[in-house]
Write a protein that holds these residues in place. Structure first.
Motif, short mmCIF file in Angstrom:
data_model
loop_
_atom_site.label_atom_id
_atom_site.label_comp_id
_atom_site.label_asym_id
_atom_site.label_seq_id
_atom_site.Cartn_x
_atom_site.Cartn_y
_atom_site.Cartn_z
N TRP A 132 -5.62 43.92 -10.92
CA TRP A 132 -5.23 42.64 -10.85
C TRP A 132 -4.68 42.06 -12.38
N LEU A 133 -3.49 41.54 -12.35
CA LEU A 133 -3.10 40.73 -13.48
C LEU A 133 -3.63 39.20 -13.71
N ASP A 134 -3.75 38.68 -14.84
CA ASP A 134 -4.41 37.44 -14.83
C ASP A 134 -3.08 36.32 -14.56
N GLY A 135 -1.81 36.91 -14.88
CA GLY A 135 -0.78 35.88 -14.41
C GLY A 135 0.39 36.97 -13.95
N ASP A 136 1.58 36.40 -14.15
CA ASP A 136 2.60 37.10 -13.62
C ASP A 136 3.70 37.60 -14.66
N ASP A 137 3.08 37.52 -16.19
CA ASP A 137 3.90 37.88 -17.15
C ASP A 137 4.64 39.46 -17.19
N GLY A 138 5.96 39.46 -17.09
CA GLY A 138 6.58 40.66 -17.07
C GLY A 138 6.91 41.18 -15.75
N VAL A 139 6.42 40.57 -14.68
CA VAL A 139 6.71 40.82 -13.35
C VAL A 139 8.07 40.60 -13.28
N GLU A 140 8.78 39.80 -13.52
CA GLU A 140 10.12 39.35 -13.03
C GLU A 140 11.19 40.29 -14.03
N GLU A 141 10.77 40.86 -15.09
CA GLU A 141 11.49 41.60 -15.73
C GLU A 141 11.53 42.83 -15.18
N LEU A 142 10.37 43.61 -14.66
CA LEU A 142 10.23 44.70 -14.05
C LEU A 142 10.90 44.78 -12.68
N LEU A 143 10.61 43.61 -11.87
CA LEU A 143 11.52 43.59 -10.65
C LEU A 143 13.13 43.43 -11.00
N THR A 144 13.50 42.68 -11.67
CA THR A 144 14.85 42.74 -12.10
C THR A 144 15.47 44.10 -12.33
N GLU A 145 14.64 44.86 -13.22
CA GLU A 145 15.04 46.21 -13.51
C GLU A 145 14.99 47.28 -12.31
N ALA A 146 13.92 47.33 -11.59
CA ALA A 146 13.43 48.44 -10.82
C ALA A 146 13.81 47.92 -9.22
N SER A 147 13.60 46.57 -8.91
CA SER A 147 13.56 46.42 -7.52
C SER A 147 14.30 44.67 -7.20
N PRO A 148 15.35 44.71 -7.65
CA PRO A 148 15.97 43.32 -7.26
C PRO A 148 16.20 42.85 -6.17
N SER A 149 16.31 43.36 -4.99
CA SER A 149 16.15 43.24 -4.00
C SER A 149 14.69 42.96 -2.85
N SER A 150 13.88 42.89 -3.95
CA SER A 150 12.31 42.68 -3.50
C SER A 150 12.23 41.33 -2.82
N TYR A 151 11.55 41.11 -1.73
CA TYR A 151 11.27 39.75 -1.46
C TYR A 151 10.24 39.14 -2.10
N ALA A 152 9.31 39.56 -2.56
CA ALA A 152 8.18 39.24 -3.30
C ALA A 152 8.66 38.88 -4.91
N VAL A 159 3.50 34.25 -2.24
CA VAL A 159 3.04 35.62 -3.23
C VAL A 159 1.87 34.92 -3.82
N ARG A 160 0.52 35.86 -3.57
CA ARG A 160 -0.47 35.27 -4.37
C ARG A 160 -0.90 35.79 -5.71
N ARG A 161 -0.78 37.18 -5.82
CA ARG A 161 -1.17 37.92 -6.99
C ARG A 161 -0.45 39.18 -7.02
N TRP A 162 -0.54 39.61 -8.46
CA TRP A 162 -0.01 41.02 -8.67
C TRP A 162 -0.81 41.91 -9.21
N ALA A 163 -0.76 42.99 -8.86
CA ALA A 163 -1.27 44.06 -9.57
C ALA A 163 -0.52 45.03 -10.36
N ALA A 164 -1.15 45.81 -11.41
CA ALA A 164 -0.21 46.54 -12.40
C ALA A 164 -0.87 47.68 -12.62
N VAL A 165 -0.27 48.88 -13.16
CA VAL A 165 -0.66 50.02 -14.00
C VAL A 165 0.19 49.51 -15.06
#
Length: 251
Positions: A132-152, A159-165
């Motif tokens: 789990w990430l402590d926040g959502d830094d970088g999430v919007e950038e990755l979604l914009t690149e890889a999944s701009p149609s995402s609902y979350a 939308v409660r929290r994000w996990a990442a590798v």
């Protein structure tokens, strides 16, 4: 049904479902219907009429949604009455065959699209560095690149929290969200993997991590997926998910 069920407002021919426990009984524990109930969070309303069940959930996964289940004729009657109460912004969704039949029975209702619902009560065994990430830094950038149609998206309601590798430098490589989870059914959304990191199994890692966390907390995990996204469906099947054909309609 429980005698505590009461008629609701102008819907004199149907009865209100007041609690999650009642909804579970009315729907025979259908995970889709139970998930739509969202633990009866603010604004959620549900009804039954015989074996037909309908749940109106505002702003659920980006839409005002009306989850329905039961025999087509009974659901058609219930849907017409509920929509007259809650308004046409609520989009019916449920099993694909049911929605196709409703489109022929409910005045003004049109079939929109089919897609998949997948759920599991299994804890997947996955070796992963996802966390789990402590926040959502970088999430919007990755979604914009890889999944701009995402609902979350970060900051979107539900939308409660994000996990990442993450990579060696801390950059996000693959992400997934805990979003619109109900007390009884956790929900996985917002899956995206950076283009340069694809083909390495990272999506399976982050989805496996989130799935295990959701099952541990809620008892079941679920997601929605495009029916033609064979690669994603294969990943989810390997994590223990089973596929169910759904569809949506609109007025």
């Amino acid at each position: 049904m429980e005698p505590s069920y009461i008629a609701y407002g102008t819907l004199s021919c149907v009865r209100n479902i007041p609690t999650s426990a009642d909804l579970i009984r009315a729907s025979a524990g259908d995970p889709l219907i139970v998930w739509a109930g969202q633990g009866f969070s603010e604004g959620v309303r549900a009804w039954y009429d015989g074996d037909a069940v309908a749940v109106a959930a505002p702003d659920l996964s980006k839409r005002d949604r009306l989850a329905v289940a039961g025999p087509a004729d009974a659901v058609a009657r219930l849907t017409s009455k509920v929509v007259a109460e809650v308004g046409p912004t609520y989009r019916p969704f449920g099993d694909e065959q049911l929605l196709r039949e409703l489109a022929d029975r409910v005045p003004g209702m049109e079939f929109s699209a089919s897609f998949g619902w997948m759920d599991t009560a299994e804890m997947p065994v996955v070796t992963t560095t996802a966390a789990w990430l402590d926040g959502d830094d970088g999430v919007e950038e990755l979604l914009t690149e890889a999944s701009p149609s995402s609902y979350a998206w970060p900051g979107r309601g539900g939308v409660r929290r994000w996990a990442a590798v993450t990579g060696d430098g801390g950059e996000l490589l693959s992400i997934a969200a805990d979003a619109w989870s109900a007390p009884e059914v956790g929900f996985l959304a917002g899956v995206a993997t950076r283009s340069v990191a694809r083909g390495k199994g990272l999506s399976r890692q982050v989805c496996g991590f989130v799935t295990a966390e959701l099952v541990k907390r809620h008892g079941r995990a679920a997601l929605m997926v495009d029916g033609d996204n064979a690669a994603a469906i294969a990943v989810y099947r390997r994590l223990g998910y089973t596929y169910r054909r759904l569809a949506a309609a609109h007025f």
